[in-house]
Design a protein around this motif. Structure first.
Motif, PDB file in Angstrom:
ATOM      1  N   ARG A 167      54.353  31.833  -5.254  1.00 18.80           N
ATOM      2  CA  ARG A 167      54.648  30.790  -6.098  1.00 18.80           C
ATOM      3  C   ARG A 167      55.971  29.737  -5.512  1.00 18.80           C
ATOM      4  O   ARG A 167      55.737  28.555  -5.873  1.00 18.80           O
ATOM      5  N   ARG A 168      56.836  30.089  -4.876  1.00 19.03           N
ATOM      6  CA  ARG A 168      57.778  29.450  -4.633  1.00 19.03           C
ATOM      7  C   ARG A 168      57.501  28.486  -3.187  1.00 19.03           C
ATOM      8  O   ARG A 168      58.432  27.688  -3.048  1.00 19.03           O
ATOM      9  N   ASP A 169      56.501  29.046  -2.430  1.00 18.88           N
ATOM     10  CA  ASP A 169      56.157  28.160  -1.466  1.00 18.88           C
ATOM     11  C   ASP A 169      54.427  28.254  -1.324  1.00 18.88           C
ATOM     12  O   ASP A 169      54.089  28.888  -0.421  1.00 18.88           O
ATOM     13  N   LYS A 170      53.716  27.539  -2.120  1.00 20.54           N
ATOM     14  CA  LYS A 170      52.649  27.390  -2.266  1.00 20.54           C
ATOM     15  C   LYS A 170      51.637  26.914  -1.244  1.00 20.54           C
ATOM     16  O   LYS A 170      52.301  26.078  -0.462  1.00 20.54           O
ATOM     17  N   ASN A 171      50.755  27.536  -1.035  1.00 20.18           N
ATOM     18  CA  ASN A 171      49.798  27.207   0.129  1.00 20.18           C
ATOM     19  C   ASN A 171      49.265  25.661  -0.034  1.00 20.18           C
ATOM     20  O   ASN A 171      49.078  24.831   1.016  1.00 20.18           O
ATOM     21  N   ASN A 172      48.953  25.449  -1.029  1.00 16.29           N
ATOM     22  CA  ASN A 172      48.590  24.101  -1.580  1.00 16.29           C
ATOM     23  C   ASN A 172      47.332  23.737  -0.727  1.00 16.29           C
ATOM     24  O   ASN A 172      47.185  22.801   0.064  1.00 16.29           O
ATOM     25  N   LEU A 173      46.505  24.653  -0.673  1.00 15.97           N
ATOM     26  CA  LEU A 173      45.273  24.293   0.531  1.00 15.97           C
ATOM     27  C   LEU A 173      43.986  23.505  -0.222  1.00 15.97           C
ATOM     28  O   LEU A 173      43.362  24.105  -1.062  1.00 15.97           O
ATOM     29  N   LYS A 174      44.079  22.252  -0.042  1.00 18.46           N
ATOM     30  CA  LYS A 174      43.211  21.315  -0.717  1.00 18.46           C
ATOM     31  C   LYS A 174      41.769  21.280  -0.254  1.00 18.46           C
ATOM     32  O   LYS A 174      40.646  20.833  -0.795  1.00 18.46           O
ATOM     33  N   ALA A 175      41.604  21.720   1.194  1.00 17.42           N
ATOM     34  CA  ALA A 175      40.416  21.799   1.851  1.00 17.42           C
ATOM     35  C   ALA A 175      40.335  22.472   3.022  1.00 17.42           C
ATOM     36  O   ALA A 175      41.524  22.689   3.422  1.00 17.42           O
ATOM     37  N   LEU A 176      39.473  23.328   3.035  1.00 15.26           N
ATOM     38  CA  LEU A 176      39.147  23.983   4.354  1.00 15.26           C
ATOM     39  C   LEU A 176      37.554  24.033   4.704  1.00 15.26           C
ATOM     40  O   LEU A 176      36.916  24.427   4.204  1.00 15.26           O
ATOM     41  N   LEU A 177      37.349  22.972   5.893  1.00 10.58           N
ATOM     42  CA  LEU A 177      36.272  22.428   6.068  1.00 10.58           C
ATOM     43  C   LEU A 177      35.902  22.889   7.945  1.00 10.58           C
ATOM     44  O   LEU A 177      36.801  22.919   8.384  1.00 10.58           O
ATOM     45  N   LYS A 178      34.599  22.691   8.045  1.00 15.19           N
ATOM     46  CA  LYS A 178      33.965  22.856   9.392  1.00 15.19           C
ATOM     47  C   LYS A 178      32.974  21.383   9.735  1.00 15.19           C
ATOM     48  O   LYS A 178      32.352  21.377   8.915  1.00 15.19           O
ATOM     49  N   PHE A 179      33.327  20.804  10.645  1.00 15.95           N
ATOM     50  CA  PHE A 179      32.729  20.015  11.064  1.00 15.95           C
ATOM     51  C   PHE A 179      31.405  20.441  11.871  1.00 15.95           C
ATOM     52  O   PHE A 179      31.380  21.552  12.426  1.00 15.95           O
ATOM     53  N   PRO A 180      30.588  19.522  12.267  1.00 13.66           N
ATOM     54  CA  PRO A 180      29.280  19.837  12.852  1.00 13.66           C
ATOM     55  C   PRO A 180      29.423  20.324  14.298  1.00 13.66           C
ATOM     56  O   PRO A 180      28.850  21.223  14.840  1.00 13.66           O
ATOM     57  N   ASP A 181      30.550  20.129  15.112  1.00  9.11           N
ATOM     58  CA  ASP A 181      30.971  20.476  16.333  1.00  9.11           C
ATOM     59  C   ASP A 181      31.699  21.846  16.275  1.00  9.11           C
ATOM     60  O   ASP A 181      32.043  22.075  17.289  1.00  9.11           O
ATOM     61  N   GLY A 182      32.042  22.222  15.223  1.00 10.35           N
ATOM     62  CA  GLY A 182      32.959  23.392  14.972  1.00 10.35           C
ATOM     63  C   GLY A 182      34.188  23.199  14.410  1.00 10.35           C
ATOM     64  O   GLY A 182      34.941  24.219  14.393  1.00 10.35           O
ATOM     65  N   THR A 183      34.776  22.180  14.764  1.00  9.43           N
ATOM     66  CA  THR A 183      36.284  21.721  14.565  1.00  9.43           C
ATOM     67  C   THR A 183      36.507  22.274  13.065  1.00  9.43           C
ATOM     68  O   THR A 183      35.655  21.813  12.179  1.00  9.43           O
ATOM     69  N   ILE A 184      37.640  23.014  12.979  1.00 11.26           N
ATOM     70  CA  ILE A 184      37.958  23.409  11.754  1.00 11.26           C
ATOM     71  C   ILE A 184      39.280  22.463  11.358  1.00 11.26           C
ATOM     72  O   ILE A 184      40.060  21.950  11.898  1.00 11.26           O
ATOM     73  N   PHE A 185      39.075  21.954  10.006  1.00 10.62           N
ATOM     74  CA  PHE A 185      40.053  21.274   9.380  1.00 10.62           C
ATOM     75  C   PHE A 185      40.591  21.783   8.087  1.00 10.62           C
ATOM     76  O   PHE A 185      39.855  22.471   7.263  1.00 10.62           O
ATOM     77  N   PHE A 186      41.915  21.748   7.783  1.00 10.47           N
ATOM     78  CA  PHE A 186      42.307  22.069   6.536  1.00 10.47           C
ATOM     79  C   PHE A 186      43.670  20.966   6.002  1.00 10.47           C
ATOM     80  O   PHE A 186      44.315  20.486   6.876  1.00 10.47           O
ATOM     81  N   ASP A 187      43.670  20.811   4.949  1.00 11.60           N
ATOM     82  CA  ASP A 187      44.807  20.244   4.294  1.00 11.60           C
ATOM     83  C   ASP A 187      45.477  21.155   3.268  1.00 11.60           C
ATOM     84  O   ASP A 187      45.081  21.712   2.489  1.00 11.60           O
ATOM     85  N   SER A 188      46.903  21.275   3.789  1.00 10.43           N
ATOM     86  CA  SER A 188      48.030  22.312   2.944  1.00 10.43           C
ATOM     87  C   SER A 188      49.259  21.779   3.093  1.00 10.43           C
ATOM     88  O   SER A 188      49.539  20.708   3.514  1.00 10.43           O
TER      89      SER A 188
END
Length: 267
Positions: free
Chosen positions: A65-86
């Motif tokens: 709670r004091r340091d939230k992940n704030n993970l707004k997206a966890l995505l995978k692109f067609p070539d396998g690249t992983i993306f996240f917004d946090s």
């Protein structure tokens, strides 16, 4: 026959089973638009929304709670690249301060998952050595103070869903800054979004409050960038070319090359 009433009930129950913020159309922060040209997020798919929801659940507990992940997206692109917004928390592992060469913080540890000269030190060697500053002097671990690196969750589930491991290269974008990085450390499986002191400094958020005569940081503000840090990581990109002697140059070369190949794959 399957009644209309029953179908409405089933649809309602199905809707309840989907996380409240289920990924539909991810929109990156406007301040990063300039660095995201050519990246069509509509071509990415959620890695696993129920798994992403685990980080949101942690955000509602005392340990996050004091340091939230704030993970707004966890995505995978067609070539396998992983993306996240946090968020991006501060990691000091491998640094002068964390190795107890100075005053050690409560959560700091000297070792990083990535070793410059494996298999030394082994876990046994590390635990037996009371003076952890020895490892800093050897530069056995990746120095958070000088190398822009990122941290990923250590859990088996994260690895299985993303394919990411220590040593993989990536790109971190915060506002208008784009920084080449590699995965040097792993952390708790309920935490995501963490970078070295050098990485935070590179994106314009220096957490060092004081340095000694040798220019080692002696005092850090232990606080995160709360949200909108964008991580692109390339699975299976670990390279034998990466050594402690050439780390900055190789990280820049390999990460930027993979990022350009990733963008080209979306054309």
């Amino acid at each position: 026959m399957f009644s209309l009433k029953k179908s409405k009930i089933l649809f309602f129950l199905f809707a309840l089973a989907i996380p409240a913020y289920s990924q539909v159309n991810y929109k990156p922060p406007k301040l990063s638009a300039g660095q995201l040209k050519g990246i069509d997020f509509k071509k990415a798919k959620p890695v696993d929304e129920s798994y992403r929801d685990e980080f949101a659940k942690c955000d509602r507990t005392p340990r996050c709670r004091r340091d939230k992940n704030n993970l707004k997206a966890l995505l995978k692109f067609p070539d396998g690249t992983i993306f996240f917004d946090s968020k991006m928390g501060l990691d000091l592992d491998g640094s002068w301060k964390a190795c107890s060469c100075g005053e050690k913080g409560k959560t700091d540890q000297c070792r990083t998952t990535h070793l410059w000269n494996p298999p030394h030190p082994t876990t046994t060697e590390y635990n037996r050595q009371e003076d952890k500053c020895v490892f800093y002097k050897e530069q056995a671990f990746v120095d958070a103070e000088n190398i822009p690196y990122m941290v990923i969750p250590s859990g088996e589930k994260f690895n299985r869903l993303t394919g990411l491991k220590a040593g993989d290269f990536g790109i971190v974008i915060y506002r208008d800054k784009m920084i080449p990085v590699f995965v040097a450390d792993t952390g708790p499986d309920f935490r995501i979004g963490e970078g070295s002191a050098a990485l935070l400094r590179a994106v314009g958020v220096d957490r060092c409050k004081a340095r000694n005569e040798e220019r080692h940081c002696t005092d850090y503000e232990d606080s995160s960038i709360e949200e909108n840090v964008l991580f692109f990581i390339f699975p299976n990109s670990k390279s034998k070319d990466l050594k402690k002697e050439n780390a900055l140059a190789v990280i820049k070369e390999k990460a930027l090359k993979r990022f350009e190949e990733f963008k080209k794959s979306l054309e």
